[in-house]
Scaffold this active site. Structure first.
Site, PDB file in Angstrom:
ATOM      1  CG  MET A 127      28.862  35.558  24.949  1.00 43.71           C
ATOM      2  SD  MET A 127      28.160  36.015  26.547  1.00 43.71           S
ATOM      3  CE  MET A 127      28.881  34.740  27.595  1.00 43.71           C
ATOM      4  CG  MET A 137      28.179  30.698  23.915  1.00 42.90           C
ATOM      5  SD  MET A 137      28.400  31.295  25.603  1.00 42.90           S
ATOM      6  CE  MET A 137      30.116  31.793  25.514  1.00 42.90           C
ATOM      7  CB  SER A 139      35.857  31.941  31.380  1.00 43.20           C
ATOM      8  OG  SER A 139      35.145  32.958  30.697  1.00 43.20           O
ATOM      9  CG  MET A 146      27.084  25.235  27.621  1.00 41.04           C
ATOM     10  SD  MET A 146      28.454  26.326  28.051  1.00 41.04           S
ATOM     11  CE  MET A 146      27.738  27.432  29.243  1.00 41.04           C
ATOM     12  CG  HIS A 148      32.058  28.584  24.776  1.00 41.27           C
ATOM     13  ND1 HIS A 148      31.517  28.695  26.054  1.00 41.27           N
ATOM     14  CD2 HIS A 148      31.092  28.013  24.020  1.00 41.27           C
ATOM     15  CE1 HIS A 148      30.296  28.226  26.060  1.00 41.27           C
ATOM     16  NE2 HIS A 148      30.007  27.802  24.836  1.00 41.27           N
ATOM     17  CB  SER A 183      32.404  34.493  38.666  1.00 37.14           C
ATOM     18  OG  SER A 183      31.766  33.253  38.834  1.00 37.14           O
ATOM     19  CG  HIS A 199      36.564  29.196  28.231  1.00 35.60           C
ATOM     20  ND1 HIS A 199      36.314  27.999  27.587  1.00 35.60           N
ATOM     21  CD2 HIS A 199      35.362  29.814  28.312  1.00 35.60           C
ATOM     22  CE1 HIS A 199      35.029  27.897  27.320  1.00 35.60           C
ATOM     23  NE2 HIS A 199      34.417  28.999  27.732  1.00 35.60           N
ATOM     24  N   GLY A 228      25.521  32.628  28.608  1.00 42.16           N
ATOM     25  CA  GLY A 228      25.224  34.054  28.442  1.00 42.16           C
ATOM     26  C   GLY A 228      25.824  34.922  29.529  1.00 42.16           C
ATOM     27  CG  ASP A 251      31.747  27.212  30.166  1.00 42.94           C
ATOM     28  OD1 ASP A 251      31.888  27.905  31.198  1.00 42.94           O
ATOM     29  OD2 ASP A 251      31.775  27.698  29.026  1.00 42.94           O
ATOM     30  CG  ASP A 274      32.937  32.414  27.802  1.00 39.20           C
ATOM     31  OD1 ASP A 274      32.622  31.311  27.322  1.00 39.20           O
ATOM     32  OD2 ASP A 274      33.347  32.563  28.968  1.00 39.20           O
TER      33      ASP A 274
HETATM   34  C1  DX5 Z   1      28.834  31.280  30.236  1.00 37.63           C
HETATM   35  C2  DX5 Z   1      30.240  31.101  29.755  1.00 37.63           C
HETATM   36  C3  DX5 Z   1      31.184  30.655  30.789  1.00 37.63           C
HETATM   37  C4  DX5 Z   1      31.343  31.587  31.940  1.00 37.63           C
HETATM   38  C5  DX5 Z   1      31.562  30.773  33.171  1.00 37.63           C
HETATM   39  O1  DX5 Z   1      27.982  31.505  29.164  1.00 37.63           O
HETATM   40  O2  DX5 Z   1      30.295  30.182  28.689  1.00 37.63           O
HETATM   41  O3  DX5 Z   1      32.450  30.316  30.234  1.00 37.63           O
HETATM   42  O4  DX5 Z   1      32.420  32.465  31.818  1.00 37.63           O
HETATM   43  O5  DX5 Z   1      31.520  31.615  34.243  1.00 37.63           O
HETATM   44  P1  DX5 Z   1      31.302  31.080  35.718  1.00 37.63           P
HETATM   45  O6  DX5 Z   1      32.467  30.226  36.049  1.00 37.63           O
HETATM   46  O7  DX5 Z   1      31.251  32.348  36.518  1.00 37.63           O
HETATM   47  O8  DX5 Z   1      30.001  30.316  35.751  1.00 37.63           O
HETATM   48 ZN    ZN Z   2      32.350  29.432  28.035  1.00 28.92          ZN
END
Ligand code: DX5
Ligand code: ZN
Length: 225
Positions: free
Chosen positions: A40, A71, A11, A140, A69, A201, A36, A145, A178, A38
């Site tokens: 938001m 959100m 991601s 999830m 993804h 991360s 991926h 977030g 995820d 994200d």
């Molecule tokens: C969180 C995201 C994830 C995030 C995962 O809301 O949907 O995709 O990037 O990050 P890590 O692997 O650091 O938990």
């Molecule tokens: Zn995600």
């Protein structure tokens, strides 16, 4: 050998946002096959990231599978833009709209694969009526977030449940996971039955991202039964 295989999907949430194109290039160079995104909106989740224009601008520069993804609240209003941006998979949240069936159909009719995601407090039972029409279920394992959170172990039971339902009903959706997926947790995720592991991360914090992806596959292989 079970013949199972896991895809690792980095991601870019944890990438340097001043150079997303470079970050997607790093994902491709690492040997991963999926990136991926994200998305938001600052309402469904506290943070705001980026929208379809950024995805569209990157699309010509990468041959990776684009996994969006969403959100965001009322995803229906943005789905067509993400399809136009060239996303391969578009995943919406069970909690984000009443009209899930219509929104998933909109994704499918637009030519993308459709996914449904559930936050840690949402049970699998709430999406059972949709499982025959989705290409992907995104479980999830953190509250969405933010990157860098710890995987909530109890959410792994949902992967087991989904794998059981898929087998019993002969469905063919992929199970993606995820949140908090890293070298310490990948084996639990694989053992539960996931097909795709999203990792943010842990990927961008590693010095050698290619070695990280190889290690994730090695660990996954040990967990296949
Ligand atoms: C969180 C995201 C994830 C995030 C995962 O809301 O949907 O995709 O990037 O990050 P890590 O692997 O650091 O938990
Ligand atoms: Zn995600």
């Amino acid at each position: 050998m079970s013949g199972r295989r896991i895809e690792i999907a980095p991601s870019i949430l944890s990438a340097d946002f001043s150079d997303i194109r470079e970050a997607v290039g790093q994902v491709e160079a690492s040997g991963a096959g999926i990136v991926h995104f994200d998305i938001m909106d600052g309402v469904f989740v506290p943070q705001i990231t980026f929208g379809p224009k950024l995805v569209k601008d990157i699309r010509p520069h990468s041959s990776l599978v684009f996994d969006a993804h969403l959100m965001i609240t009322s995803p229906e209003s943005q789905i067509d833009r993400f399809i136009d941006a060239g996303c391969d998979y578009i995943t919406i949240h069970q909690e984000s709209t009443i009209h899930l069936h219509r929104a998933l159909t909109q994704i499918r009719n637009g030519g993308a694969r459709c996914g449904i995601s559930i936050v840690p407090s949402t049970p699998v039972s709430s999406i059972v009526p949709l499982l025959d029409m989705v290409d992907l279920v995104l479980v999830m394992t953190v509250n969405p977030g933010f990157g860098g959170q710890k995987l909530i172990q109890s959410c792994l039971d949902k992967i087991v449940q989904l794998a059981e339902i898929r087998k019993a009903e002969d469905f063919d959706f992929l199970i993606s996971v995820d949140g908090g997926v890293n070298l310490d947790t990948i084996q639990d995720v694989v053992a539960a039955g996931a097909d795709i592991a999203v990792t943010g991360s842990a990927f961008f914090d590693s010095d050698d991202r290619g070695a990280f992806i190889r290690k994730m596959h090695e660990l996954a292989l040990e967990s296949f039964s």
